[in-house]
Scaffold this motif. Sequence first.
Motif, mmCIF file in Angstrom:
data_model
loop_
_atom_site.group_PDB
_atom_site.id
_atom_site.type_symbol
_atom_site.label_atom_id
_atom_site.label_comp_id
_atom_site.label_asym_id
_atom_site.label_seq_id
_atom_site.Cartn_x
_atom_site.Cartn_y
_atom_site.Cartn_z
ATOM 1 N N GLU A 1 -33.857 79.587 32.161
ATOM 2 C CA GLU A 1 -34.349 80.712 32.962
ATOM 3 C C GLU A 1 -33.394 81.022 34.115
ATOM 4 O O GLU A 1 -33.128 82.193 34.412
ATOM 5 C CB GLU A 1 -35.742 80.407 33.501
ATOM 6 N N GLU B 1 -30.521 82.815 32.609
ATOM 7 C CA GLU B 1 -30.925 84.162 32.221
ATOM 8 C C GLU B 1 -30.912 85.102 33.431
ATOM 9 O O GLU B 1 -30.437 86.237 33.339
ATOM 10 C CB GLU B 1 -32.313 84.135 31.584
ATOM 11 N N HIS B 2 -31.403 84.634 34.573
ATOM 12 C CA HIS B 2 -31.409 85.452 35.783
ATOM 13 C C HIS B 2 -29.985 85.811 36.203
ATOM 14 O O HIS B 2 -29.708 86.963 36.570
ATOM 15 C CB HIS B 2 -32.138 84.747 36.915
ATOM 16 N N SER C 1 -28.472 88.327 33.682
ATOM 17 C CA SER C 1 -29.075 89.646 33.880
ATOM 18 C C SER C 1 -28.500 90.339 35.109
ATOM 19 O O SER C 1 -28.234 91.542 35.092
ATOM 20 C CB SER C 1 -30.595 89.537 34.023
ATOM 21 N N THR D 1 -26.657 91.422 29.027
ATOM 22 C CA THR D 1 -27.993 91.375 28.439
ATOM 23 C C THR D 1 -28.024 91.627 26.939
ATOM 24 O O THR D 1 -29.057 91.430 26.310
ATOM 25 C CB THR D 1 -28.904 92.410 29.120
ATOM 26 N N LEU E 1 -28.856 88.419 25.148
ATOM 27 C CA LEU E 1 -29.590 87.527 26.039
ATOM 28 C C LEU E 1 -30.685 86.734 25.337
ATOM 29 O O LEU E 1 -30.827 85.533 25.567
ATOM 30 C CB LEU E 1 -30.166 88.316 27.213
ATOM 31 N N CYS F 1 -29.139 84.012 23.213
ATOM 32 C CA CYS F 1 -28.549 83.008 24.091
ATOM 33 C C CYS F 1 -29.640 82.139 24.701
ATOM 34 O O CYS F 1 -29.511 80.918 24.738
ATOM 35 C CB CYS F 1 -27.702 83.683 25.167
ATOM 36 N N ARG F 2 -30.711 82.744 25.185
ATOM 37 C CA ARG F 2 -31.811 81.993 25.790
ATOM 38 C C ARG F 2 -32.389 80.989 24.794
ATOM 39 O O ARG F 2 -32.667 79.835 25.143
ATOM 40 C CB ARG F 2 -32.896 82.964 26.287
#
Length: 105
Positions: A69, A72-73, A76, A81, A84, A87-88
């Motif tokens: 997370e 991800e932030h 972004s 993105t 994303l 990838c996450r």
Amino acid sequence: MTVTVVSKSPAGGRCNLYTRYAQAIAAHFDLKLDLRYTDSASGGGIAPPALLIHENAVIPEDGAIVSPEDIEHCLSALWLTENLAACRTALEDILERFMAEMSRP
């Protein structure tokens, strides 16, 4: 753009985790991978273990370990993105395997 890991030498737990994260991020976003090995704060004042994306440090929300997370932030915020979600998923798998390895006697 570059994804950078500042790691101790030899690399230990979180350094290895961040390297795995960086490899996945580089693959998903076609970024250059930069591994820096040091035993103390680097010239830029970044102490290992650290993960940077385009020179932006990924700060762990829990203050201890970078999570998918957190990454991800950061991605972004850099407008990375397109891949994303994939990838996450890869990052979550990496963290799950890491936690399983760390819990083994």
